[in-house]
Structure formats: C-alpha cells, structure tokens
Design a protein around this motif. Sequence first.
Motif, PDB file in Angstrom:
ATOM      1  N   GLY A  77      -3.225  -5.091  16.727  1.00 58.00           N
ATOM      2  CA  GLY A  77      -2.747  -3.852  16.118  1.00 58.00           C
ATOM      3  C   GLY A  77      -1.318  -3.501  16.469  1.00 58.00           C
ATOM      4  O   GLY A  77      -0.758  -2.550  15.894  1.00 58.00           O
ATOM      5  N   THR A  78      -0.685  -4.219  17.414  1.00 57.68           N
ATOM      6  CA  THR A  78       0.709  -3.929  17.770  1.00 57.68           C
ATOM      7  C   THR A  78       1.593  -4.015  16.527  1.00 57.68           C
ATOM      8  O   THR A  78       1.448  -4.931  15.707  1.00 57.68           O
ATOM      9  N   ASP A  79       2.517  -3.073  16.388  1.00 56.19           N
ATOM     10  CA  ASP A  79       3.384  -3.030  15.204  1.00 56.19           C
ATOM     11  C   ASP A  79       4.241  -4.289  15.078  1.00 56.19           C
ATOM     12  O   ASP A  79       4.800  -4.788  16.069  1.00 56.19           O
ATOM     13  N   ILE A  80       4.356  -4.752  13.840  1.00 54.46           N
ATOM     14  CA  ILE A  80       5.239  -5.879  13.489  1.00 54.46           C
ATOM     15  C   ILE A  80       6.346  -5.331  12.609  1.00 54.46           C
ATOM     16  O   ILE A  80       6.091  -4.618  11.638  1.00 54.46           O
ATOM     17  N   TYR A  81       7.584  -5.676  12.942  1.00 57.03           N
ATOM     18  CA  TYR A  81       8.743  -5.121  12.244  1.00 57.03           C
ATOM     19  C   TYR A  81       9.411  -6.188  11.357  1.00 57.03           C
ATOM     20  O   TYR A  81       9.503  -7.366  11.741  1.00 57.03           O
ATOM     21  N   ALA A  82       9.862  -5.752  10.196  1.00 61.97           N
ATOM     22  CA  ALA A  82      10.677  -6.628   9.351  1.00 61.97           C
ATOM     23  C   ALA A  82      12.005  -6.870  10.060  1.00 61.97           C
ATOM     24  O   ALA A  82      12.628  -5.939  10.556  1.00 61.97           O
ATOM     25  N   THR A  83      12.448  -8.103  10.111  1.00 60.57           N
ATOM     26  CA  THR A  83      13.659  -8.430  10.877  1.00 60.57           C
ATOM     27  C   THR A  83      14.936  -8.320  10.039  1.00 60.57           C
ATOM     28  O   THR A  83      16.031  -8.502  10.553  1.00 60.57           O
ATOM     29  N   GLY A  84      14.792  -8.028   8.748  1.00 63.69           N
ATOM     30  CA  GLY A  84      15.947  -7.828   7.884  1.00 63.69           C
ATOM     31  C   GLY A  84      15.493  -7.224   6.572  1.00 63.69           C
ATOM     32  O   GLY A  84      14.301  -7.260   6.221  1.00 63.69           O
ATOM     33  N   ASP A  85      16.436  -6.630   5.827  1.00 66.60           N
ATOM     34  CA  ASP A  85      16.094  -6.071   4.517  1.00 66.60           C
ATOM     35  C   ASP A  85      15.619  -7.185   3.585  1.00 66.60           C
ATOM     36  O   ASP A  85      16.064  -8.348   3.686  1.00 66.60           O
ATOM     37  N   GLY A  86      14.715  -6.847   2.680  1.00 69.45           N
ATOM     38  CA  GLY A  86      14.254  -7.849   1.733  1.00 69.45           C
ATOM     39  C   GLY A  86      13.160  -7.325   0.823  1.00 69.45           C
ATOM     40  O   GLY A  86      12.941  -6.124   0.710  1.00 69.45           O
ATOM     41  N   ILE A  87      12.480  -8.277   0.181  1.00 69.44           N
ATOM     42  CA  ILE A  87      11.374  -7.961  -0.723  1.00 69.44           C
ATOM     43  C   ILE A  87      10.154  -8.765  -0.281  1.00 69.44           C
ATOM     44  O   ILE A  87      10.262  -9.964   0.029  1.00 69.44           O
ATOM     45  N   ILE A  88       9.011  -8.111  -0.245  1.00 70.40           N
ATOM     46  CA  ILE A  88       7.776  -8.794   0.150  1.00 70.40           C
ATOM     47  C   ILE A  88       7.402  -9.820  -0.925  1.00 70.40           C
ATOM     48  O   ILE A  88       7.191  -9.473  -2.089  1.00 70.40           O
ATOM     49  N   LYS A  89       7.335 -11.063  -0.511  1.00 68.66           N
ATOM     50  CA  LYS A  89       7.035 -12.148  -1.435  1.00 68.66           C
ATOM     51  C   LYS A  89       5.565 -12.521  -1.437  1.00 68.66           C
ATOM     52  O   LYS A  89       5.002 -12.895  -2.469  1.00 68.66           O
ATOM     53  N   LYS A  90       4.915 -12.391  -0.263  1.00 67.21           N
ATOM     54  CA  LYS A  90       3.503 -12.783  -0.172  1.00 67.21           C
ATOM     55  C   LYS A  90       2.780 -11.904   0.841  1.00 67.21           C
ATOM     56  O   LYS A  90       3.318 -11.597   1.908  1.00 67.21           O
ATOM     57  N   VAL A  91       1.582 -11.511   0.507  1.00 64.82           N
ATOM     58  CA  VAL A  91       0.694 -10.794   1.416  1.00 64.82           C
ATOM     59  C   VAL A  91      -0.704 -11.350   1.203  1.00 64.82           C
ATOM     60  O   VAL A  91      -1.249 -11.250   0.101  1.00 64.82           O
ATOM     61  N   GLY A  92      -1.282 -11.987   2.221  1.00 63.69           N
ATOM     62  CA  GLY A  92      -2.622 -12.526   2.041  1.00 63.69           C
ATOM     63  C   GLY A  92      -2.933 -13.649   3.000  1.00 63.69           C
ATOM     64  O   GLY A  92      -2.198 -13.921   3.954  1.00 63.69           O
ATOM     65  N   TRP A  93      -4.044 -14.308   2.724  1.00 65.85           N
ATOM     66  CA  TRP A  93      -4.540 -15.369   3.612  1.00 65.85           C
ATOM     67  C   TRP A  93      -3.837 -16.697   3.308  1.00 65.85           C
ATOM     68  O   TRP A  93      -3.609 -17.052   2.152  1.00 65.85           O
ATOM     69  N   GLN A  94      -3.526 -17.421   4.376  1.00 72.21           N
ATOM     70  CA  GLN A  94      -2.939 -18.749   4.239  1.00 72.21           C
ATOM     71  C   GLN A  94      -3.586 -19.662   5.272  1.00 72.21           C
ATOM     72  O   GLN A  94      -3.685 -19.309   6.456  1.00 72.21           O
ATOM     73  N   THR A  95      -4.056 -20.809   4.818  1.00 73.11           N
ATOM     74  CA  THR A  95      -4.776 -21.736   5.690  1.00 73.11           C
ATOM     75  C   THR A  95      -3.981 -22.025   6.956  1.00 73.11           C
ATOM     76  O   THR A  95      -2.800 -22.376   6.904  1.00 73.11           O
ATOM     77  N   GLY A  96      -4.653 -21.879   8.107  1.00 72.44           N
ATOM     78  CA  GLY A  96      -4.013 -22.128   9.396  1.00 72.44           C
ATOM     79  C   GLY A  96      -3.287 -20.913   9.928  1.00 72.44           C
ATOM     80  O   GLY A  96      -3.317 -20.640  11.130  1.00 72.44           O
ATOM     81  N   TYR A  97      -2.629 -20.172   9.032  1.00 74.05           N
ATOM     82  CA  TYR A  97      -1.865 -19.003   9.446  1.00 74.05           C
ATOM     83  C   TYR A  97      -2.698 -17.716   9.440  1.00 74.05           C
ATOM     84  O   TYR A  97      -2.273 -16.716  10.010  1.00 74.05           O
ATOM     85  N   GLY A  98      -3.851 -17.725   8.770  1.00 75.29           N
ATOM     86  CA  GLY A  98      -4.615 -16.499   8.646  1.00 75.29           C
ATOM     87  C   GLY A  98      -3.903 -15.491   7.764  1.00 75.29           C
ATOM     88  O   GLY A  98      -3.222 -15.860   6.799  1.00 75.29           O
ATOM     89  N   ASN A  99      -4.060 -14.208   8.102  1.00 76.56           N
ATOM     90  CA  ASN A  99      -3.375 -13.166   7.333  1.00 76.56           C
ATOM     91  C   ASN A  99      -1.862 -13.314   7.520  1.00 76.56           C
ATOM     92  O   ASN A  99      -1.360 -13.306   8.657  1.00 76.56           O
ATOM     93  N   THR A 100      -1.156 -13.418   6.387  1.00 70.62           N
ATOM     94  CA  THR A 100       0.263 -13.779   6.440  1.00 70.62           C
ATOM     95  C   THR A 100       1.100 -12.879   5.531  1.00 70.62           C
ATOM     96  O   THR A 100       0.649 -12.486   4.449  1.00 70.62           O
ATOM     97  N   ILE A 101       2.314 -12.575   5.985  1.00 65.05           N
ATOM     98  CA  ILE A 101       3.310 -11.887   5.166  1.00 65.05           C
ATOM     99  C   ILE A 101       4.556 -12.769   5.107  1.00 65.05           C
ATOM    100  O   ILE A 101       5.006 -13.293   6.126  1.00 65.05           O
ATOM    101  N   VAL A 102       5.103 -12.922   3.898  1.00 61.81           N
ATOM    102  CA  VAL A 102       6.362 -13.643   3.714  1.00 61.81           C
ATOM    103  C   VAL A 102       7.357 -12.681   3.084  1.00 61.81           C
ATOM    104  O   VAL A 102       7.058 -12.044   2.075  1.00 61.81           O
TER     105      VAL A 102
END
Length: 322
Positions: free
Chosen positions: A211-236
């Motif tokens: 639950g620890t907060d994760i911060y975006a490291t730079g301005d941008g647009i969310i390209k992916k939100v969802g499950w990815q094999t090996g990575y589990g829940n993933t944001i790109v």
Amino acid sequence: MRKVYYIYNPETQSYDRIYPTLSHRLQAWLSRIFIGMGIGAGFFIILLGIFGSPSEIEMKKENSRLNAQYQVLRKRVEDMQGVLTDIQERDDNLYRAIFQSDPIPSAVRLSNFSSTNRYEELLTMADAEVVVNTTQRLDQLTKQLYIQSRSFDDLVDLCKNRDQMLKCVPAIQPISNKDLRRTASGYGTRIDPIYGTLKFHAGMDFSAPTGTDIYATGDGIIKKVGWQTGYGNTIVVDHGYGYQTLYAHLHSFRVKVGQKIVRGQVIGGVGNTGKSTAPHLHYEVLLKGKHVNPVNYYFMDISADDYDRMIQIAANHGKVLD
C-alpha cells in the motif's frame, strides 16, 4: 661600290671579266631572298616548337593561373570541411546527446551528387579533373551545410521545449526513500530468487510495506494499467521524448489509461503480485524502447553523496525480490 665578276678561261689560263645581265642579277637576288626566307622560316618554326606561339604562351599562363586558383580554392574547401566536421561531431555527440536526440546518419550527411550528370559539361574544360573534383567538393560542402543548418533548427526547437522536456524526463525515485533503506536491488545480472539462476534484472527493486504510495517520476500519459505476466499488476507511463517508465507488482491502481499525470503524483500502491517474493516495487526506465539503468535518473531527488551510496546498495546481489 659595284661588284665585279670574273670567270676563269682555261684556254688563256686567265680570268676574264664578265658583265652579268639584268636577269642574272635578278635571279641571284631572288635566290638570296628565298634562301634567307627559308632559313628564317626554319628558325621561326624551331622557335615555335620550343616556345610556342604568343597565343599559346598566353593560354598556358592563363591555365597556370586558373590551376593555381583552383588549388587555393580546394585548400580553402578542405579547411572549411575540417571546421564543419568538428561541428558535426559536436552536434551528434554533445548537443543532441544532451536532448537524447538521435544523431544524423552518416549516409545522410555524406551523400553526394556522383550519380548525376551535372558535371558532364565540365569535362570539356582544361584541367577537367581538377575542376570537377573541386566542384564536387563544393557541392558536397553546400549540402552538408544545409543539413547542419536544419539540424541546428531542430536543436533550437528542442531548446524551446527544454522546460517541458525536463518535466517529462524521469528524475525522482518512485517511492519515498530519502535514507535509501528501501533500495533492494539494482540493474544488471542477478540471481533469480525463485529459480536460482543468473538472469538480467532490467530495473530496480524498492522494498516497502503493501500500500505504500508510488509516485510518477515525470510528467506523462498513462499508457497501460493492468496485469502483465511476471510483473503482476503493472502501470506503464509514456513521458514522451522517447521515455517510458514501468511500475510492477502493485497492490492498487490510482490512475487509468489515457490519464495525464505529473511528476510526484501518486499513481498506485506497492504490492506483492506476479512473480514476487515480498512486497516491493519493481521500477524500469526505457529510452527509445531500450532498458536503461534507473539509477541514472534520480538527479532531482538525491545528492551526489547519496547517489554514490545508492549505486553501492543497488549493486547488492542478494536482495532481488522478483
């Protein structure tokens, strides 16, 4: 004084004076004249063969002057080419490197006109080889200058967008880690915690409670939100300018695909999903589709001393969590 002529008389064994007629005198004069003219013409021909005619001599002088001028011009072109080559190297390896821009391909910079017939009319000139060679060099230099000018135009545009670019470049750590204690493992070849084999680790791991907060490291647009094999829940996140960041093994999402985000915005929570041995964040930075070491992209977040400490901690091979 008039010349007197004599002829030998064998009968009297003495010389008798003779009086040549006008025709004889004319013949003698003409023969002398023709002989003199012949000798003069012979000398003239010999002199022409040795020194050439006045027009030929002048033409040779003119050709010599032109050749000297072409040699000077060619030397100046070579000097200009040297200066331009230095500018091109700075452009590719310094100016464009600063803005993470691809260098201009050599095939584009060095293209020439050798496949065209633009030099055919020069082949009929004296010293055609020198003239054609010098003209080709000038044409090539002109084209390279044009390409370099366009390159500088691009760099000016990049400079104008520098502030926006700096906002987008990943430049902080993805979780709060001021004392660096949450740095678990770095970028490079590591021993897989599950299979026990050597494997390339394409990012950095940060250990933290679920639950620890994760911060975006730079301005941008969310390209992916969802499950990815090996990575589990993933944001790109697509930051533009060739940059993307990936956040894996998340417990929760706080953004959606297509959403614009800014540096420091909370985008999710640390989790233990996918191929993970403990709650942590797996973080990757990609530049133009290739993985790069994330440790080089925390320059807005840590000091030089902390940077050295992080490199030492990230080199630890025993704390890979995925």
